[in-house]
Design a protein around this motif. Structure first.
Motif, PDB file in Angstrom:
ATOM      1  N   VAL A 105       0.837  -1.203   0.000  1.00  0.00           N
ATOM      2  CA  VAL A 105       0.000   0.000   0.000  1.00  0.00           C
ATOM      3  C   VAL A 105       0.873   1.254   0.000  1.00  0.00           C
ATOM      4  O   VAL A 105       0.554   2.247  -0.669  1.00  0.00           O
ATOM      5  CB  VAL A 105      -0.952  -0.005   1.215  1.00  0.00           C
ATOM      6  N   THR A 106       1.966   1.218   0.738  1.00  0.00           N
ATOM      7  CA  THR A 106       2.889   2.364   0.769  1.00  0.00           C
ATOM      8  C   THR A 106       3.422   2.672  -0.622  1.00  0.00           C
ATOM      9  O   THR A 106       3.473   3.835  -1.040  1.00  0.00           O
ATOM     10  CB  THR A 106       4.066   2.085   1.724  1.00  0.00           C
ATOM     11  N   VAL A 107       3.799   1.632  -1.352  1.00  0.00           N
ATOM     12  CA  VAL A 107       4.307   1.819  -2.708  1.00  0.00           C
ATOM     13  C   VAL A 107       3.219   2.394  -3.604  1.00  0.00           C
ATOM     14  O   VAL A 107       3.454   3.334  -4.377  1.00  0.00           O
ATOM     15  CB  VAL A 107       4.826   0.478  -3.281  1.00  0.00           C
ATOM     16  N   GLN A 108       2.022   1.860  -3.511  1.00  0.00           N
ATOM     17  CA  GLN A 108       0.915   2.375  -4.311  1.00  0.00           C
ATOM     18  C   GLN A 108       0.652   3.844  -4.007  1.00  0.00           C
ATOM     19  O   GLN A 108       0.431   4.647  -4.919  1.00  0.00           O
ATOM     20  CB  GLN A 108      -0.355   1.559  -4.054  1.00  0.00           C
ATOM     21  N   ASN A 109       0.675   4.190  -2.732  1.00  0.00           N
ATOM     22  CA  ASN A 109       0.419   5.578  -2.340  1.00  0.00           C
ATOM     23  C   ASN A 109       1.469   6.527  -2.907  1.00  0.00           C
ATOM     24  O   ASN A 109       1.146   7.649  -3.315  1.00  0.00           O
ATOM     25  CB  ASN A 109       0.381   5.696  -0.809  1.00  0.00           C
TER      26      ASN A 109
END
Length: 205
Positions: A136-140
């Motif tokens: 999720v961090t990468v997507q954000n």
């Protein structure tokens, strides 16, 4: 001689009324939790659509089993990922005289990076044991990179941040004429920096 008495019947009409009232009570007072998730369009099953992507127009991000983030085969800190993604999308690597030259791009215009924001594709892959918070961090960070570029162009064209136009468009107090103008502006900005994120199936190893 014994008296034969008929058994007394219980009036069940009131029980049905009580059950109905209880049902209404629970329907009114119960809160139904909405599942939290990410607003994403799932990738198509047919991968033939990505065959024509040039290598220079594809920015690959992967997360291994140890939750290390790889960008273009180099280990990268999540804090630096957004900057890398922006540099790739905004590169504008086509020559000045070429068709599709990006006259609003402010990147390095490297011949080894993306030709145009319209052709730039971000590929995000994760191993089976990669943790969800890291994913999720990468997507954000990828989404934030797009929003930062859209904000820049929105300020240049309309003197208003993209996020402000977006929030105003979904404001219920906006009239239809204003909403139409906002929609046109959103479409213009999104056309300059279309969000193209490819999320293939999670890898097993």
């Amino acid at each position: 001689m014994k008296n034969h008495r008929n058994p007394q019947e219980v009036n069940a009409g009131s029980m049905a009324d009580i059950a109905f009232l209880l049902l209404i009570f629970f329907l009114v007072t119960t809160t139904i939790e909405n599942d939290a998730g990410l607003n994403r369009i799932m990738p198509p099953d047919d991968n033939n659509a990505i065959v024509d992507i040039k290598e220079r127009n594809l920015f690959e991000i992967s997360i291994n089993d140890a939750d290390l983030i790889m960008a273009e085969e180099d280990i990268i800190d999540p804090k630096n990922l957004r900057e890398k993604v922006i540099a790739f999308i905004d590169n504008g690597g086509l020559p000045l005289e070429a068709e599709g030259y990006c006259d609003y791009c402010k990147g390095e215009r490297s011949a080894n990076s993306s030709e145009n924001p319209d052709k730039a594709v971000i590929s995000l892959k994760a191993q089976r044991n990669s943790s969800y918070p890291v994913y999720v961090t990468v997507q954000n960070e990828v989404i934030a990179a797009y929003n930062e570029l859209r904000d820049r162009e929105s300020l240049r064209l309309f003197n208003t941040p993209y996020k402000t136009i977006y929030s105003d468009y979904y404001n219920e107090e906006i009239n239809e004429d204003e909403k139409k103008v906002l929609k046109e502006r959103l479409e213009i900005i999104r056309a300059l920096y279309p969000q193209k994120i490819l999320e293939p199936e999670t890898l097993n190893n």
